[in-house]
Design an enzyme around this catalytic site. Structure first.
Site, short mmCIF file in Angstrom:
data_model
loop_
_atom_site.label_atom_id
_atom_site.label_comp_id
_atom_site.label_asym_id
_atom_site.label_seq_id
_atom_site.Cartn_x
_atom_site.Cartn_y
_atom_site.Cartn_z
N LYS A 94 0.87 -1.18 0.00
CA LYS A 94 0.00 0.00 0.00
C LYS A 94 0.90 1.22 0.00
O LYS A 94 2.05 1.16 0.46
CB LYS A 94 -0.87 0.00 1.26
CG LYS A 94 -2.20 0.67 1.09
CD LYS A 94 -3.20 -0.25 0.44
CE LYS A 94 -4.59 0.36 0.37
NZ LYS A 94 -5.57 -0.56 -0.20
N GLY A 191 -23.36 2.99 2.89
CA GLY A 191 -22.50 3.64 1.89
C GLY A 191 -23.00 3.33 0.49
O GLY A 191 -23.09 2.17 0.10
N GLY A 193 -21.64 4.53 -2.41
CA GLY A 193 -20.60 5.01 -3.32
C GLY A 193 -20.39 4.04 -4.46
O GLY A 193 -21.31 3.33 -4.90
N VAL A 195 -18.82 1.15 -4.69
CA VAL A 195 -19.13 -0.26 -4.42
C VAL A 195 -20.59 -0.43 -4.02
O VAL A 195 -21.31 -1.28 -4.56
CB VAL A 195 -18.22 -0.82 -3.30
CG1 VAL A 195 -18.56 -2.27 -3.00
CG2 VAL A 195 -16.75 -0.71 -3.67
P1 NAD Z 1 -16.71 5.62 -2.18
O1 NAD Z 1 -15.96 6.76 -1.64
O2 NAD Z 1 -17.11 5.63 -3.63
O3 NAD Z 1 -18.07 5.43 -1.35
C1 NAD Z 1 -18.13 5.47 0.04
C2 NAD Z 1 -19.48 6.06 0.40
O4 NAD Z 1 -19.66 5.98 1.81
C3 NAD Z 1 -19.60 7.55 0.02
O5 NAD Z 1 -20.77 7.73 -0.74
C4 NAD Z 1 -19.66 8.25 1.38
O6 NAD Z 1 -20.46 9.41 1.34
C5 NAD Z 1 -20.28 7.17 2.25
N1 NAD Z 1 -20.07 7.32 3.68
C6 NAD Z 1 -19.02 7.84 4.33
N2 NAD Z 1 -19.22 7.79 5.65
C7 NAD Z 1 -20.42 7.20 5.85
C8 NAD Z 1 -21.19 6.86 6.98
N3 NAD Z 1 -20.78 7.12 8.22
N4 NAD Z 1 -22.38 6.26 6.80
C9 NAD Z 1 -22.85 6.01 5.57
N5 NAD Z 1 -22.18 6.32 4.43
C10 NAD Z 1 -20.99 6.91 4.59
O7 NAD Z 1 -15.89 4.32 -1.81
P2 NAD Z 1 -16.01 2.88 -2.46
O8 NAD Z 1 -15.04 2.75 -3.55
O9 NAD Z 1 -17.45 2.57 -2.71
O10 NAD Z 1 -15.47 1.96 -1.26
C11 NAD Z 1 -16.26 1.69 -0.12
C12 NAD Z 1 -15.42 1.00 0.92
O11 NAD Z 1 -14.91 -0.22 0.39
C13 NAD Z 1 -14.19 1.79 1.39
O12 NAD Z 1 -13.97 1.48 2.74
C14 NAD Z 1 -13.06 1.22 0.55
O13 NAD Z 1 -11.81 1.33 1.21
C15 NAD Z 1 -13.48 -0.23 0.46
N6 NAD Z 1 -12.96 -0.92 -0.72
C16 NAD Z 1 -13.21 -0.42 -1.95
C17 NAD Z 1 -12.69 -1.08 -3.06
C18 NAD Z 1 -12.93 -0.57 -4.45
O14 NAD Z 1 -12.61 -1.29 -5.38
N7 NAD Z 1 -13.50 0.60 -4.64
C19 NAD Z 1 -11.96 -2.26 -2.90
C20 NAD Z 1 -11.75 -2.76 -1.62
C21 NAD Z 1 -12.26 -2.08 -0.54
#
Ligand code: NAD
Length: 365
Positions: A94, A191, A193, A195
């Site tokens: 990382k 969340g 977002g 994912v």
């Molecule tokens: P993202 O930033 O697109 O979405 C995260 C969402 O969570 C955002 O819409 C944000 O507003 C919301 N959020 C933040 N705090 C919150 C809360 N307290 N309650 C409810 N919603 C809240 O991120 P992502 O890419 O969708 O990833 C989501 C999670 O999965 C992260 O923890 C990331 O590290 C993990 N992850 C993502 C990937 C990937 O491929 N994108 C891979 C492995 C792990």
């Protein structure tokens, strides 16, 4: 060197790397300082396997260097477990770039990061992470080819991660109920977002009922409009009476305060480091809740990254991601057989997998 006294790293407590609480015999830790462009970054390669260590670059305004170091050590270790469980021919790494993502990601900064990645000759392969998006990776790629997530065929990692979480949920349902059907199953998604939104689509298509929350209410409402989900307040999402709780936002959401309030039978989601402490794995176990380890459920993104690195295009990617379900079944069965927590079983199965494979001799196989 033969005859040289071994350093007992447990006794080092000088604020450095070897004595840091999150140091886990990491193989390489690199501090990158480019004074001309104000870049301060750290790369941690926890294990290098087959000449490679994969993991995205997080951008965050860490309050101290120690906080940045702790994060990169912890996250890179998680990547080793994630890539091993996913059966990928690489180790885990990382990077963290210290700074506010809204201001620190200038072209000069990103290109500087790219030169650092290039200088490692492919041993460290980067990608997007929290605070970094595909457009940023595209800038990094002007300096290095060891940056993933810009292939038009494969696209960004979020939807692939969602597909992996979905596969993990199916395996957990099958383990619990003997059927992987989502008919009559309710899922609370924290969340909406990259994912979470795709996960909601997959679940809706499969016939699940959805409850969703996001601190960005409009985002939650957009997802709800296309998936017939009910929107609740962010602070109420974990305590919904549902079959599955899917953390897809933040780390440390499973803790001493939230676990007693959970009313789900299964927890499976994408957020990294969902357990606030290892004891939280025991708390879930004591409540009879099936927890699919975060690094198992969320491996779809890194699998898509490896697929891109191998130049395979899109062919075979969905099947590779679906194999997360098979691994989840193996881990859940192992936990039952050994009478241990599912979190501990995931660690054991991952360690078996990475112990079996040889360390790489060369950085450029
Ligand atoms: P993202 O930033 O697109 O979405 C995260 C969402 O969570 C955002 O819409 C944000 O507003 C919301 N959020 C933040 N705090 C919150 C809360 N307290 N309650 C409810 N919603 C809240 O991120 P992502 O890419 O969708 O990833 C989501 C999670 O999965 C992260 O923890 C990331 O590290 C993990 N992850 C993502 C990937 C990937 O491929 N994108 C891979 C492995 C792990």
């Amino acid at each position: 060197m033969p005859g040289e006294p071994m350093i007992d790293t447990r006794r080092l407590n000088d604020g450095g790397v070897f004595g840091a609480p999150d140091f886990d015999r990491h193989e390489r830790v690199l501090f990158w300082h480019d004074a001309d462009h104000g870049v301060r970054a750290i790369v941690a390669m926890h294990r290098v396997r087959y000449g490679r260590a994969l993991g995205g670059c997080r951008v965050a305004p860490y309050p101290t260097e120690a906080a940045a170091l702790s994060d990169v050590l912890r996250l890179s270790r998680g990547m080793t477990y994630k890539t091993a469980l996913a059966g990928l021919p690489c180790g885990g790494a990382k990077a963290v770039l210290i700074g506010d993502p809204r201001t620190v990601k200038t072209e000069a900064t990103l290109r500087s990061l790219g030169r650092m990645v290039e200088s490692l000759g492919g041993t460290y392969v980067t990608a997007e992470d929290v605070g970094m998006v595909a457009d940023d990776v595209a800038v990094i790629r002007r300096e290095t080819r060891w940056a993933l997530g810009t292939s038009p065929e494969i696209g960004t990692s979020g939807p692939h991660t969602a597909a992996g979480v979905f596969a993990a949920m199916r395996a957990a349902l099958e383990h619990r109920h003997g059927t992987a059907s989502f008919a009559g199953i309710t899922v609370a998604v924290q969340g909406a977002g990259s994912v979470g939104s795709r996960l909601c689509e997959l679940l809706h298509q499969a016939g699940a009922q959805l409850i969703v929350a996001d601190v960005d209410v409009e985002r939650a409402q957009r997802v709800a409009a296309s998936t017939a989900a009910v929107v609740v307040k962010p602070e109420a999402i974990h305590s919904q009476r549902v079959d599955i709780f899917a953390p897809c936002a933040l780390g440390a959401v499973l803790n001493a305060d939230t676990i007693p309030e959970l009313r789900a039978q299964i927890v499976a989601g994408a957020a990294n480091n969902q357990l606030a402490t290892p004891a939280d794995g025991d708390r879930l176990h004591a409540r009879g809740i099936i927890y699919v380890a975060d690094y198992l459920a969320s491996a779809g993104g890194v699998i898509s990254g490896m697929h891109e690195l191998e130049g395979r295009g899109r062919a075979g990617l969905d099947e590779r991601i679906a194999s997360i379900g098979k691994t989840a079944t193996e881990v859940l069965s192992e936990a039952q057989r050994l009478g241990i927590t599912t979190a501990a079983a995931a660690d054991i199965v991952a360690e078996r997998r990475f112990d079996k494979t040889p360390r790489a001799a060369s950085a450029n196989p």
